[in-house]
Scaffold this motif. Structure first.
Motif, PDB file in Angstrom:
ATOM      1  N   GLU A 332       0.857  -1.195   0.000  1.00 33.98           N
ATOM      2  CA  GLU A 332       0.000   0.000   0.000  1.00 33.98           C
ATOM      3  C   GLU A 332       0.889   1.239   0.000  1.00 33.98           C
ATOM      4  OE1 GLU A 332      -2.559  -0.355   3.391  1.00 33.98           O
ATOM      5  OE2 GLU A 332      -3.970  -1.663   2.324  1.00 33.98           O
ATOM      6  N   THR A 393      -5.740   0.002  -7.946  1.00 33.92           N
ATOM      7  CA  THR A 393      -4.682  -1.014  -7.886  1.00 33.92           C
ATOM      8  C   THR A 393      -3.895  -1.014  -9.194  1.00 33.92           C
ATOM      9  OG1 THR A 393      -6.017  -2.809  -8.793  1.00 33.92           O
ATOM     10  CG2 THR A 393      -6.038  -2.527  -6.383  1.00 33.92           C
ATOM     11  N   ARG A 407      -1.402  -0.906  -4.115  1.00 33.67           N
ATOM     12  CA  ARG A 407      -2.733  -0.343  -3.809  1.00 33.67           C
ATOM     13  C   ARG A 407      -2.574   1.070  -3.270  1.00 33.67           C
ATOM     14  NH1 ARG A 407      -3.893  -5.536  -1.538  1.00 33.67           N
ATOM     15  NH2 ARG A 407      -3.626  -4.757   0.576  1.00 33.67           N
ATOM     16  N   VAL A 409      -3.612   4.241  -1.105  1.00 36.28           N
ATOM     17  CA  VAL A 409      -4.381   4.504   0.129  1.00 36.28           C
ATOM     18  C   VAL A 409      -4.343   5.999   0.435  1.00 36.28           C
ATOM     19  CG1 VAL A 409      -4.102   2.235   1.182  1.00 36.28           C
ATOM     20  CG2 VAL A 409      -2.331   3.964   1.537  1.00 36.28           C
TER      21      VAL A 409
END
Length: 409
Positions: A332, A393, A407, A409
């Motif tokens: 992330e 993603t 990913r 965030v």
């Protein structure tokens, strides 16, 4: 009840034995105590160790008592077997940490409750030895001429064998003698590269105690071409999920060569020989069924059934119609990092898909990097928020088999 010796032989584990007929009789007659030594050179066991743990598990299931020996003392010296260079010295604190990690991991594979198994650390007796009494009592039984012909020393002679390493065989032999005295341990097992050390130990027990002791080595885990298995471009395949993720672990076995599937099923799973022989006859695209079974079984043993199922589902999702999803390695990163974009070489090093910008450059130039199924051809390529899919993603593919999801965030 079938003799565990016959099981090990049928599955292809046994490479050499000091007294094959006597060992077979011994294992068929009564429960015996045996040991395998593991030098704590890292903070996790790896696939090579797993093969030895499988042998120990087969033996324990047959009623024999395993001793898991962590080499906290011998690791202070370093085993020259199979090495062309001297091993790097570790601090006592690092060695102890590694021993603790080994002891914890091995509980997954062996039962140490109610005297069913024993764990020992050879530092308990090696570290307190007095040099002169030890050399008088034990050293006199070793012929230097004979030691120099041992395979484990031969490969080191060209570059120079230190006196420190030369002691290793005597120390390992003394371990066997100590375990014989403490636990009536009569059998030492190990990888085939340990043969010289093992027969030295059986010889020491015979000379000092006048008793019989035995040794047996297993096949090393190699491909049909003779290359060592359990290694990838990024290093060893570890049993610790933090060092090799369950997905990467699963993928390694899912991608073994067709010629190696049967051997791996025999050595690394508890499937019946009947089922293994059935899977081994599959040909063409059907061999993938055998590879999936292998990957699932080995991952289940090491990481548990739930992790194996997640890895299997992720792998299937990944390879069916290019769909992306599941539990493969992912990282992330904050959206803010991609406002101005990150160049591809920085991203590869950040995700540890390349050890340096130089390696990243080579990967891109050789066509080894794809992002969301598009090959990256420019080393100056910049990845920004528009590079991500609608679900925030992005999938990076390195070579043919390594996948990593990013990913936002």
């Amino acid at each position: 009840m079938s003799n565990v010796f016959d099981i090990l032989k049928e599955r292809g584990f046994i490479a050499q034995a000091t007294h094959e007929d006597e060992i077979q009789q011994l294992l068929g007659k009564e429960p015996i105590t045996f040991y395998v030594g593991f030098d704590p050179t890292a903070d996790s066991l790896h696939v090579g160790h797993f093969l030895q743990l499988m042998v120990m598990s087969h033996m324990q299931k047959a009623g024999h008592i395993p001793i898991f020996l962590a080499g906290g003392g011998t690791a202070m010296i370093g085993d020259p077997s199979g090495k062309t260079d001297m091993r790097k010295m570790m601090t006592p604190e690092t060695i102890q940490h590694n021993v603790d990690c080994f002891m914890e991991q091995t509980k997954r594979f062996l039962d140490f409750s109610e005297n069913k198994g024993i764990t020992v650390n050879n530092a308990d007796w090696l570290m307190s030895l007095n040099y002169i009494p030890f050399i008088r009592e034990i050293g006199k039984h070793f012929s230097v001429n004979r030691m120099l012909t041992a395979e484990c020393f031969k490969s080191r002679m060209e570059k120079g064998l230190s006196f420190l390493e030369f002691n290793y065989m005597i120390m390992q032999s003394y371990d066997f003698l100590e375990l014989f005295r403490r636990h009536n341990c009569r059998l030492q097992l190990g990888g085939d590269d340990q043969w010289s050390n093992i027969i030295a130990g059986t010889d020491l027990i015979r000379r000092v105690e006048g008793e019989s002791a035995y040794g047996m080595t297993f096949t090393l885990l190699t491909t049909s071409e003779g290359k060592k298995m359990g290694k990838t471009e990024s290093g060893a395949i570890w049993l610790d999920p933090n060092k090799t993720s369950p997905f990467d672990f699963y993928q390694y076995w899912r991608n073994v060569g067709d010629a190696d599937v049967r051997k791996c099923l025999c050595l690394l799973t508890f499937l019946s020989m009947e089922e293994i022989n059935r899977l081994a006859t599959l040909e063409g695209s059907e061999i993938n069924q055998a590879k999936e079974t292998l990957a699932f079984e080995v991952t289940s043993l090491v990481h548990g059934e739930e992790e194996a199922r997640r890895a299997q589902e992720a792998a299937r999702a990944l390879f069916s119609k290019g769909a992306l999803g599941g539990s493969f390695p992912s990282t992330e990163l904050p959206k803010s990092e991609f406002i101005d974009g990150i160049d591809v070489l920085t991203l590869l090093t950040k995700l540890q898909l390349a050890s340096s910008r130089g390696e990243g450059r080579r990967l891109v130039q050789q066509g080894g990097i794809s992002i969301n199924d598009e090959k990256i051809v420019e080393i100056e390529a910049v990845i920004n928020q528009s590079s991500f899919l609608e679900d925030d993603t992005l999938m990076i593919k390195k070579g043919k088999k390594v996948y990593h999801q990013v990913r936002l965030v």
